[in-house]
Design a protein around this motif. Sequence first.
Motif, PDB file in Angstrom:
ATOM      1  N   THR A  37       0.833  -1.188   0.000  1.00  0.00           N
ATOM      2  CA  THR A  37       0.000   0.000   0.000  1.00  0.00           C
ATOM      3  C   THR A  37       0.868   1.238   0.000  1.00  0.00           C
ATOM      4  O   THR A  37       1.941   1.275   0.592  1.00  0.00           O
ATOM      5  N   GLN A  63      -7.181  -3.641  -9.159  1.00  0.00           N
ATOM      6  CA  GLN A  63      -6.853  -4.624  -8.130  1.00  0.00           C
ATOM      7  C   GLN A  63      -7.698  -5.885  -8.281  1.00  0.00           C
ATOM      8  O   GLN A  63      -7.215  -6.999  -8.082  1.00  0.00           O
ATOM      9  N   GLU A  77       2.252  -7.864  -6.461  1.00  0.00           N
ATOM     10  CA  GLU A  77       3.218  -6.762  -6.406  1.00  0.00           C
ATOM     11  C   GLU A  77       4.521  -7.159  -5.711  1.00  0.00           C
ATOM     12  O   GLU A  77       5.049  -6.434  -4.874  1.00  0.00           O
ATOM     13  N   ASP A 120       2.016  -6.698 -11.155  1.00  0.00           N
ATOM     14  CA  ASP A 120       0.783  -6.844 -10.379  1.00  0.00           C
ATOM     15  C   ASP A 120       0.624  -8.255  -9.823  1.00  0.00           C
ATOM     16  O   ASP A 120       0.121  -8.432  -8.717  1.00  0.00           O
TER      17      ASP A 120
END
Length: 205
Positions: free
Chosen positions: A2, A55, A78, A92
């Motif tokens: 994050t 996401q 990630e 990703d």
Amino acid sequence: MTASLRLADLHPAELDLLRRDDLTVDDIVNLPEDLHYELIDGRLVLTPLAFPIHQLLGMKTAVAIEERRPDTFIINIEQAILIDRRNELRPDVVLIREEGAGYSPVLPADVPLVVEVISKSSKTSDRELKLKKYAYAGIPSYWIIDPLAERVTFTQFCLGPGGVYERRHQTDEVVTVDQPWEITLDLPAWTRKRDRILRVARRDR
């Protein structure tokens, strides 16, 4: 990962890194864990938080890969990959051999597949720069999921004998690939979900 940190939260020495183009992985080893970044050709590149649709498609791709995953592999979201001393990328979705999962960034030799979900800010990088970087690193398969197209689209690249990616599939239909094993992606279902979110999502804040 994050990206809860803001630029204003960074130490002056960390801000100085953003001005340099001669960085190596040794220079960024102590950056905060919640700072979302990549090292590209010696430059520290900060990336914004992804939208929920982005996401979601990364998660759906990971679930599809997971369905028939052999026990000797793991899937990460990630995960940092050490391309070389001046490049550390964070796809990703990353498939990793278990024996290479004891450290981060992981080595390309332990990564049979990377997946990038395109965003407005990454579409050129994902289709051009990263295509070359992952091929240079010798990663056997590279997938691109494009939610910005009229229908969610999947493109599969496999490393050819000359060390250059060859396109195997590009489709917005249900597709089954055989590398790294048999994996089915229901792209029409993903398109319907994306379209529903775009239709019902609130625009006000």
